[in-house]
Design a protein around this motif. Sequence first.
Motif, PDB file in Angstrom:
ATOM      1  N   CYS A   1      41.332  21.273  30.541  1.00  0.00           N
ATOM      2  CA  CYS A   1      41.444  20.358  31.680  1.00  0.00           C
ATOM      3  C   CYS A   1      42.746  19.570  31.630  1.00  0.00           C
ATOM      4  N   LEU A   2      43.103  19.108  30.408  1.00  0.00           N
ATOM      5  CA  LEU A   2      44.354  18.362  30.261  1.00  0.00           C
ATOM      6  C   LEU A   2      45.554  19.221  30.600  1.00  0.00           C
ATOM      7  N   LEU A   3      45.529  20.480  30.156  1.00  0.00           N
ATOM      8  CA  LEU A   3      46.632  21.395  30.457  1.00  0.00           C
ATOM      9  C   LEU A   3      46.736  21.644  31.950  1.00  0.00           C
ATOM     10  N   LEU A   4      45.588  21.831  32.608  1.00  0.00           N
ATOM     11  CA  LEU A   4      45.607  22.072  34.052  1.00  0.00           C
ATOM     12  C   LEU A   4      46.139  20.861  34.810  1.00  0.00           C
ATOM     13  N   LEU A   5      45.736  19.672  34.377  1.00  0.00           N
ATOM     14  CA  LEU A   5      46.220  18.464  35.027  1.00  0.00           C
ATOM     15  C   LEU A   5      47.717  18.301  34.832  1.00  0.00           C
ATOM     16  N   SER A   6      48.193  18.627  33.629  1.00  0.00           N
ATOM     17  CA  SER A   6      49.631  18.540  33.365  1.00  0.00           C
ATOM     18  C   SER A   6      50.393  19.516  34.227  1.00  0.00           C
ATOM     19  N   ALA A   7      49.885  20.744  34.325  1.00  0.00           N
ATOM     20  CA  ALA A   7      50.551  21.763  35.139  1.00  0.00           C
ATOM     21  C   ALA A   7      50.584  21.345  36.598  1.00  0.00           C
ATOM     22  N   SER A   8      49.479  20.755  37.069  1.00  0.00           N
ATOM     23  CA  SER A   8      49.422  20.295  38.450  1.00  0.00           C
ATOM     24  C   SER A   8      50.450  19.212  38.705  1.00  0.00           C
ATOM     25  N   GLY A   9      50.612  18.309  37.740  1.00  0.00           N
ATOM     26  CA  GLY A   9      51.596  17.242  37.886  1.00  0.00           C
ATOM     27  C   GLY A   9      52.999  17.783  37.938  1.00  0.00           C
ATOM     28  N   LEU A  10      53.299  18.806  37.113  1.00  0.00           N
ATOM     29  CA  LEU A  10      54.626  19.414  37.126  1.00  0.00           C
ATOM     30  C   LEU A  10      54.887  20.097  38.449  1.00  0.00           C
ATOM     31  N   ALA A  11      53.880  20.786  38.971  1.00  0.00           N
ATOM     32  CA  ALA A  11      54.067  21.530  40.212  1.00  0.00           C
ATOM     33  C   ALA A  11      54.345  20.603  41.372  1.00  0.00           C
ATOM     34  N   SER A  12      53.713  19.400  41.371  1.00  0.00           N
ATOM     35  CA  SER A  12      53.864  18.500  42.502  1.00  0.00           C
ATOM     36  C   SER A  12      55.108  17.630  42.389  1.00  0.00           C
ATOM     37  N   ALA A  13      55.815  17.682  41.226  1.00  0.00           N
ATOM     38  CA  ALA A  13      56.991  16.841  41.050  1.00  0.00           C
ATOM     39  C   ALA A  13      58.087  17.204  42.032  1.00  0.00           C
ATOM     40  N   ALA A  14      58.187  18.484  42.387  1.00  0.00           N
ATOM     41  CA  ALA A  14      59.192  18.925  43.338  1.00  0.00           C
ATOM     42  C   ALA A  14      58.647  18.747  44.753  1.00  0.00           C
ATOM     43  N   ASP A  15      59.209  17.789  45.472  1.00  0.00           N
ATOM     44  CA  ASP A  15      58.736  17.500  46.822  1.00  0.00           C
ATOM     45  C   ASP A  15      59.036  18.655  47.772  1.00  0.00           C
ATOM     46  N   ALA A  16      58.279  18.718  48.849  1.00  0.00           N
ATOM     47  CA  ALA A  16      58.482  19.732  49.882  1.00  0.00           C
ATOM     48  C   ALA A  16      59.388  19.163  50.969  1.00  0.00           C
ATOM     49  N   TRP A  17      60.465  19.888  51.262  1.00  0.00           N
ATOM     50  CA  TRP A  17      61.429  19.499  52.279  1.00  0.00           C
ATOM     51  C   TRP A  17      61.533  20.629  53.302  1.00  0.00           C
ATOM     52  N   ARG A  18      61.951  20.281  54.499  1.00  0.00           N
ATOM     53  CA  ARG A  18      62.171  21.291  55.537  1.00  0.00           C
ATOM     54  C   ARG A  18      63.603  21.172  56.050  1.00  0.00           C
ATOM     55  N   LEU A  19      64.300  22.308  56.130  1.00  0.00           N
ATOM     56  CA  LEU A  19      65.664  22.288  56.639  1.00  0.00           C
ATOM     57  C   LEU A  19      65.678  21.828  58.096  1.00  0.00           C
ATOM     58  N   ASP A  20      66.645  21.001  58.405  1.00  0.00           N
ATOM     59  CA  ASP A  20      66.840  20.534  59.775  1.00  0.00           C
ATOM     60  C   ASP A  20      67.744  21.546  60.488  1.00  0.00           C
ATOM     61  N   PRO A  21      67.217  22.329  61.439  1.00  0.00           N
ATOM     62  CA  PRO A  21      68.021  23.374  62.074  1.00  0.00           C
ATOM     63  C   PRO A  21      69.180  22.838  62.899  1.00  0.00           C
ATOM     64  N   VAL A  22      69.103  21.567  63.305  1.00  0.00           N
ATOM     65  CA  VAL A  22      70.196  20.977  64.074  1.00  0.00           C
ATOM     66  C   VAL A  22      71.409  20.702  63.188  1.00  0.00           C
ATOM     67  N   HIS A  23      71.162  20.408  61.921  1.00  0.00           N
ATOM     68  CA  HIS A  23      72.245  20.029  61.016  1.00  0.00           C
ATOM     69  C   HIS A  23      72.397  21.002  59.847  1.00  0.00           C
ATOM     70  N   THR A  24      71.936  22.214  60.042  1.00  0.00           N
ATOM     71  CA  THR A  24      72.105  23.252  59.023  1.00  0.00           C
ATOM     72  C   THR A  24      72.848  24.428  59.652  1.00  0.00           C
ATOM     73  N   ARG A  25      73.969  24.792  59.047  1.00  0.00           N
ATOM     74  CA  ARG A  25      74.840  25.832  59.584  1.00  0.00           C
ATOM     75  C   ARG A  25      75.312  26.740  58.457  1.00  0.00           C
ATOM     76  N   VAL A  26      75.464  28.022  58.779  1.00  0.00           N
ATOM     77  CA  VAL A  26      76.056  28.987  57.852  1.00  0.00           C
ATOM     78  C   VAL A  26      77.318  29.538  58.505  1.00  0.00           C
ATOM     79  N   LEU A  27      78.454  29.300  57.883  1.00  0.00           N
ATOM     80  CA  LEU A  27      79.740  29.790  58.361  1.00  0.00           C
ATOM     81  C   LEU A  27      80.205  30.916  57.456  1.00  0.00           C
ATOM     82  N   PHE A  28      80.697  32.019  58.052  1.00  0.00           N
ATOM     83  CA  PHE A  28      81.285  33.061  57.210  1.00  0.00           C
ATOM     84  C   PHE A  28      82.749  33.266  57.585  1.00  0.00           C
ATOM     85  N   LYS A  29      83.540  33.627  56.572  1.00  0.00           N
ATOM     86  CA  LYS A  29      84.952  33.918  56.753  1.00  0.00           C
ATOM     87  C   LYS A  29      85.235  35.299  56.181  1.00  0.00           C
ATOM     88  N   VAL A  30      85.992  36.112  56.946  1.00  0.00           N
ATOM     89  CA  VAL A  30      86.322  37.451  56.481  1.00  0.00           C
ATOM     90  C   VAL A  30      87.718  37.802  56.983  1.00  0.00           C
TER      91      VAL A  30
END
Length: 205
Positions: A10-39
């Motif tokens: 149980c302690l191991l599972l709780l620790s693993a759960s805490g590690l997994a949730s440490a990284a917050d969930a973010w969503r890219l903003d399509p208005v301010h996200t751009r990919v430029l290529f140069k060739v």
Amino acid sequence: MNALRKTLICLLLLSASGLASAADAWRLDPVHTRVLFKVDHAGFSQALGLFPDVQGELRFDPADWTTARLEVRIPLARLQIGDDGWRDKLLTRPFFDAADFPEARFVSSRVEPVDANHARVFGQLSLRGVEHEVMLDVRLNQLARHPLTFRRTAGFSATAELDRRDFGMDSWPNVIGQRVTLEIQAEATLTRNDQERNDADPEHR
């Protein structure tokens, strides 16, 4: 003994759960996200192309870049290159083949931190039905509350280089260079649940 084993599990599972949730969930903003290529264009100049409306999700903990996970989707038909005829040509089968493969996708596989604000992000780029590993040099520009929306926002800049032949795009080698440089500007905002959790944390107010 069984009770002790169950407690440890149980302690191991709780620790693993805490590690997994440490990284917050973010969503890219399509208005301010751009990919430029140069060739290279026949040695005369660097041709520039831009993909707007980029979508994606990010798992990110600024205290531990190694836990970061990124998935990005690029709608190829949204290509902007300054000329409709040339744009339509690039969307055909010898190049992006957007009719059969309307989306490019990048999924990270690992992140190697460089320092607090820089990292190398490795992942698989899927383009024209071909997958190939690409490495992004990423810089965290700022992580703060946005002055207009008041939502926690992370801003990134990134660069990468790839060989278009790795994705089956080998047409017109005397006119179009083989090496392609990517420049990426991205903003991501916390998803609602993680935003509410951060709002409740005095450290993030």
